[in-house]
Design a protein around this motif. Structure first.
Motif, PDB file in Angstrom:
ATOM      1  N   ALA A   1       0.817  -1.217   0.000  1.00 32.63           N
ATOM      2  CA  ALA A   1       0.000   0.000   0.000  1.00 32.63           C
ATOM      3  C   ALA A   1       0.849   1.265   0.000  1.00 32.63           C
ATOM      4  CB  ALA A   1      -0.902   0.005   1.235  1.00 32.63           C
ATOM      5  N   ILE A   2       0.256   2.307  -0.575  1.00 31.65           N
ATOM      6  CA  ILE A   2       0.813   3.659  -0.498  1.00 31.65           C
ATOM      7  C   ILE A   2      -0.256   4.501   0.200  1.00 31.65           C
ATOM      8  CG2 ILE A   2       1.500   5.692  -1.839  1.00 31.65           C
ATOM      9  CD1 ILE A   2       2.189   3.560  -4.117  1.00 31.65           C
ATOM     10  N   LEU A   3       0.141   5.289   1.180  1.00 32.76           N
ATOM     11  CA  LEU A   3      -0.843   6.033   1.964  1.00 32.76           C
ATOM     12  C   LEU A   3      -1.006   7.454   1.437  1.00 32.76           C
ATOM     13  CD1 LEU A   3       0.350   4.930   5.513  1.00 32.76           C
ATOM     14  CD2 LEU A   3      -1.369   3.851   4.047  1.00 32.76           C
ATOM     15  N   ALA A   4      -2.264   7.806   1.185  1.00 33.53           N
ATOM     16  CA  ALA A   4      -2.551   9.146   0.654  1.00 33.53           C
ATOM     17  C   ALA A   4      -3.960   9.561   1.081  1.00 33.53           C
ATOM     18  CB  ALA A   4      -2.429   9.134  -0.872  1.00 33.53           C
ATOM     19  N   MET A   5      -4.219   9.477   2.380  1.00 33.09           N
ATOM     20  CA  MET A   5      -5.571   9.740   2.874  1.00 33.09           C
ATOM     21  C   MET A   5      -5.996  11.185   2.572  1.00 33.09           C
ATOM     22  SD  MET A   5      -5.303   6.845   3.857  1.00 33.09           S
ATOM     23  CE  MET A   5      -6.369   5.906   4.849  1.00 33.09           C
ATOM     24  N   VAL A   6      -7.237  11.319   2.121  1.00 39.78           N
ATOM     25  CA  VAL A   6      -7.741  12.646   1.736  1.00 39.78           C
ATOM     26  C   VAL A   6      -7.503  13.675   2.833  1.00 39.78           C
ATOM     27  CG1 VAL A   6      -9.765  14.000   1.109  1.00 39.78           C
ATOM     28  CG2 VAL A   6      -9.666  11.606   0.493  1.00 39.78           C
ATOM     29  N   GLU A   7      -7.915  13.321   4.039  1.00 43.12           N
ATOM     30  CA  GLU A   7      -7.941  14.335   5.101  1.00 43.12           C
ATOM     31  C   GLU A   7      -6.537  14.782   5.525  1.00 43.12           C
ATOM     32  OE1 GLU A   7      -8.795  10.235   6.811  1.00 43.12           O
ATOM     33  OE2 GLU A   7      -9.400  11.382   5.073  1.00 43.12           O
ATOM     34  N   ASN A   8      -5.532  13.996   5.193  1.00 41.26           N
ATOM     35  CA  ASN A   8      -4.160  14.399   5.502  1.00 41.26           C
ATOM     36  C   ASN A   8      -3.421  14.965   4.285  1.00 41.26           C
ATOM     37  OD1 ASN A   8      -4.641  11.500   7.009  1.00 41.26           O
ATOM     38  ND2 ASN A   8      -3.705  13.018   8.351  1.00 41.26           N
ATOM     39  N   CYS A   9      -3.585  14.299   3.169  1.00 44.06           N
ATOM     40  CA  CYS A   9      -2.617  14.455   2.063  1.00 44.06           C
ATOM     41  C   CYS A   9      -3.080  15.311   0.890  1.00 44.06           C
ATOM     42  CB  CYS A   9      -2.243  13.077   1.525  1.00 44.06           C
ATOM     43  SG  CYS A   9      -1.540  12.003   2.774  1.00 44.06           S
ATOM     44  N   TYR A  10      -4.366  15.671   0.837  1.00 38.93           N
ATOM     45  CA  TYR A  10      -4.883  16.374  -0.345  1.00 38.93           C
ATOM     46  C   TYR A  10      -4.680  17.876  -0.216  1.00 38.93           C
ATOM     47  CZ  TYR A  10      -7.091  12.378  -2.697  1.00 38.93           C
ATOM     48  OH  TYR A  10      -7.329  11.211  -3.390  1.00 38.93           O
ATOM     49  N   CYS A  11      -3.820  18.424  -1.061  1.00 40.72           N
ATOM     50  CA  CYS A  11      -3.478  19.841  -0.983  1.00 40.72           C
ATOM     51  C   CYS A  11      -4.353  20.711  -1.876  1.00 40.72           C
ATOM     52  CB  CYS A  11      -2.010  20.034  -1.332  1.00 40.72           C
ATOM     53  SG  CYS A  11      -0.915  19.275  -0.136  1.00 40.72           S
ATOM     54  N   ASP A  12      -5.324  20.122  -2.544  1.00 37.00           N
ATOM     55  CA  ASP A  12      -6.267  20.952  -3.303  1.00 37.00           C
ATOM     56  C   ASP A  12      -7.229  21.650  -2.343  1.00 37.00           C
ATOM     57  OD1 ASP A  12      -6.427  18.055  -3.410  1.00 37.00           O
ATOM     58  OD2 ASP A  12      -8.483  18.275  -4.079  1.00 37.00           O
ATOM     59  N   TYR A  13      -7.358  21.112  -1.129  1.00 42.42           N
ATOM     60  CA  TYR A  13      -8.158  21.782  -0.101  1.00 42.42           C
ATOM     61  C   TYR A  13      -7.315  22.890   0.534  1.00 42.42           C
ATOM     62  CZ  TYR A  13     -11.360  17.818  -0.363  1.00 42.42           C
ATOM     63  OH  TYR A  13     -12.252  16.885  -0.799  1.00 42.42           O
ATOM     64  N   PRO A  14      -7.940  23.994   0.915  1.00 40.44           N
ATOM     65  CA  PRO A  14      -7.145  25.052   1.571  1.00 40.44           C
ATOM     66  C   PRO A  14      -6.595  24.571   2.918  1.00 40.44           C
ATOM     67  CG  PRO A  14      -9.510  25.530   1.668  1.00 40.44           C
ATOM     68  CD  PRO A  14      -9.354  24.329   0.787  1.00 40.44           C
ATOM     69  N   HIS A  15      -5.578  25.254   3.399  1.00 45.04           N
ATOM     70  CA  HIS A  15      -4.971  24.879   4.683  1.00 45.04           C
ATOM     71  C   HIS A  15      -5.999  24.879   5.810  1.00 45.04           C
ATOM     72  CE1 HIS A  15      -1.320  25.795   2.412  1.00 45.04           C
ATOM     73  NE2 HIS A  15      -0.638  25.159   3.346  1.00 45.04           N
ATOM     74  N   GLY A  16      -7.018  25.727   5.682  1.00 43.14           N
ATOM     75  CA  GLY A  16      -8.057  25.791   6.714  1.00 43.14           C
ATOM     76  C   GLY A  16      -8.893  24.521   6.787  1.00 43.14           C
ATOM     77  N   MET A  17      -8.838  23.697   5.754  1.00 39.08           N
ATOM     78  CA  MET A  17      -9.558  22.415   5.797  1.00 39.08           C
ATOM     79  C   MET A  17      -8.611  21.249   6.082  1.00 39.08           C
ATOM     80  SD  MET A  17     -12.208  23.065   2.667  1.00 39.08           S
ATOM     81  CE  MET A  17     -13.331  21.697   2.989  1.00 39.08           C
ATOM     82  N   HIS A  18      -7.454  21.259   5.436  1.00 35.61           N
ATOM     83  CA  HIS A  18      -6.430  20.237   5.690  1.00 35.61           C
ATOM     84  C   HIS A  18      -5.126  20.986   5.982  1.00 35.61           C
ATOM     85  CE1 HIS A  18      -8.691  17.287   2.786  1.00 35.61           C
ATOM     86  NE2 HIS A  18      -9.409  17.606   3.846  1.00 35.61           N
ATOM     87  N   SER A  19      -4.813  21.068   7.257  1.00 32.37           N
ATOM     88  CA  SER A  19      -3.687  21.919   7.661  1.00 32.37           C
ATOM     89  C   SER A  19      -2.342  21.222   7.444  1.00 32.37           C
ATOM     90  CB  SER A  19      -3.831  22.271   9.139  1.00 32.37           C
ATOM     91  OG  SER A  19      -3.707  21.065   9.886  1.00 32.37           O
ATOM     92  N   LEU A  20      -1.294  22.013   7.637  1.00 39.32           N
ATOM     93  CA  LEU A  20       0.060  21.446   7.594  1.00 39.32           C
ATOM     94  C   LEU A  20       0.192  20.355   8.662  1.00 39.32           C
ATOM     95  CD1 LEU A  20       3.019  21.772   6.462  1.00 39.32           C
ATOM     96  CD2 LEU A  20       3.413  23.286   8.406  1.00 39.32           C
ATOM     97  N   LYS A  21      -0.409  20.612   9.811  1.00 38.76           N
ATOM     98  CA  LYS A  21      -0.339  19.635  10.896  1.00 38.76           C
ATOM     99  C   LYS A  21      -1.034  18.331  10.498  1.00 38.76           C
ATOM    100  CE  LYS A  21      -0.902  19.126  15.817  1.00 38.76           C
ATOM    101  NZ  LYS A  21      -1.313  19.730  17.061  1.00 38.76           N
TER     102      LYS A  21
END
Ligand code: ACM
Ligand code: ZN
Length: 480
Positions: free
Chosen positions: A338-358
């Protein structure tokens, strides 16, 4: 420094600018492993080959940036936790120039990312010059307008990469230890391909290259042999351009309505002894995957391709959503990777306010729900940027950076990475790197926005979707 080296030990003295740098090949080290010994007389970089040496030079460059003329003497021993540390850019929804891609690639190399997942085909565009099927770039790379979210334009939008440009990108990546992993998404997300070759769909009727975001209905017909002949010829053409080990064949968001209504697909289900259209997707993927495996390549798919329960274990699964009915766990239990790329962590098309650097930095490298011993199954992780709502370079860069750097450290350090606050401190000190490469990175105040800024960014982003869009997406998702 980012990623932080695994072992660092300070020794006596300093090494000025004029201290000679020597490079040495040491056969005993791993492919990406390297050592640095800084003494007042010499700076020694050691590795087993070019990959490790590049990382040693990169680390030395970051040390110089941090310390200026006089480097403290030290010894570094370093190697990554994961072999697959990837960044993805969607060039199908919007086209980004070769120069812009090179800028992004060079920046990624600075953080020791080593795979560039290049999304080159989707409903809204096919982006590579194709020798075998030229209508792909002639027709599939052009759309009549842009109607993504609340942005509307009736101007023609087009663009594709010539074969020489592709070779140039592949070669540029190779120089920095990066393998290009092309993605031709199938059996869904193929509207641009079908606009050029409509006979490949179940209905066989003309379609236009997509102009809006969403999940499209038309799929490759999995019942007709002609579809497989086309895909195999197309892959041959693409394999000429992309010499790497991995090849992504998509498999996400393929609603099964067309397959359920198609006599060819239904006949295939019967004759192959399959239960339903979900299993037909496994069958479809396995056939394409076995073609790639026979050519010495490793196929990657999105997690939906696992849900038929019949995906071959040699196919690597890229996780972006949940594990429906423990099917992914079952695939990994069979020996799948597997390769991990969970939406809530890894998707940068969302603004930082939705998926932060943290959020990115908090990607679990071994998600517990996938069971004991998952470490052996995980090849690594990926940060991604889908570009439906990204039309220019500056926006691309401010969404990706520094979040891509956070994933780079997750992939390099794995579970042994330092606390997030430590990462942030080093990131601030590393900002001259973004300036060096001319990258418009989001600054500290934007990484982890406060509640008010997060709410504003979320509201703004949600404006991209009408109520009808949301309803349609929900319905489509139920059927993938
Ligand atoms: C995906 O985001 N559709 C893989
Ligand atoms: Zn069909």
């Amino acid at each position: 420094m980012i990623p932080i080296p695994r072992k660092m030990r300070f020794t006596e003295g300093t090494a000025g600018r004029s201290v000679p740098v020597k490079e040495k090949i040491c056969a005993g080290l791993g492919r990406e492993e390297y050592r640095i010994r800084i003494s007042p007389e010499q700076i020694l970089l050691e590795s087993s080959g070019e990959a490790g040496l590049f990382y040693a030079r990169t680390t030395l460059g970051q040390l110089r940036l941090e310390h200026g003329e006089g480097l403290p003497c030290m010894e570094i021993e370093d190697q990554p936790a994961y072999t697959y540390r990837s960044f993805q850019i969607d060039c199908a929804r919007h086209y980004f120039s070769v120069d812009e891609l090179k800028k992004m690639i060079r920046m990624a190399a600075e953080f020791k990312l080593n795979h560039f997942h290049w999304h080159i085909s989707d409903d809204q565009g096919w982006r590579i010059e194709c020798k075998r099927y030229p209508k792909l770039h002639e027709i599939g790379s052009v759309r009549a307008g842009d109607h993504f979210g609340n942005y509307h334009s009736d101007e023609k939008y087009e663009g594709y990469y010539s074969r020489d440009e592709v070779r140039d990108i592949v070669d540029y990546c190779r120089r920095f230890g990066i393998e290009v992993v092309p993605e031709i998404d199938m059996p869904g997300h193929v509207t641009a391909i079908l606009a050029a070759y409509p006979e490949l769909s179940c209905l066989g009727t003309p379609v236009e290259v997509g102009m809006k975001a969403g999940i499209f209905k038309e799929l490759f017909c999995a019942g007709r042999e002609e579809t497989f002949v086309f895909i195999e010829n197309l892959l041959d053409d693409m394999l000429e351009l992309f010499p790497g080990k991995y090849f992504h064949i998509g498999g996400d968001e393929a609603p099964k309505q067309r397959w359920n209504e198609c006599s060819h697909c239904q006949k295939r289900i019967k004759e192959a002894g399959l239960l339903n259209a979900q299993e037909l997707q496994g069958y479809f993927c396995n056939r394409i995957a076995s073609y790639l495996l026979a050519k010495g390549r490793i196929p990657i798919v999105w997690n939906e391709a696992v849900y038929g329960g019949n995906l071959d274990k040699e196919v690597v699964v890229q996780l972006w959503t949940e594990d429906k009915d423990n099917q992914i766990k079952a695939h990994l239990d069979k020996g799948g990777k597997a390769i991990l790329a969970m939406v809530e962590n890894c998707y940068c098309d969302y603004p930082h306010g939705m998926h932060s650097l943290k959020d990115m930095y908090s990607l679990k490298a071994e998600p517990a729900e996938l069971g004991e011993g998952i470490e052996q199954s995980v090849l690594g992780g990926e940060c991604l940027v889908w570009t439906e709502f990204i039309r220019d370079n500056e926006r691309l860069e401010e969404l990706c950076w520094p979040r891509f750097a956070a994933l780079a450290e997750v992939g390099w350090c794995g579970r042994n990475r330092p606390a997030y606050e430590d990462f942030c401190k080093r990131l601030e000190a590393s900002f001259p790197l973004f300036e060096k490469y001319g990258i418009h990175a989001t600054k500290r105040e934007g990484w982890d926005p406060d509640e008010q800024m997060a709410a504003e960014q979320t509201a703004q982003f949600q404006m991209n979707f009408s109520k009808e869009d949301r309803e349609e997406a929900r319905r489509a998702q139920e059927n993938v």
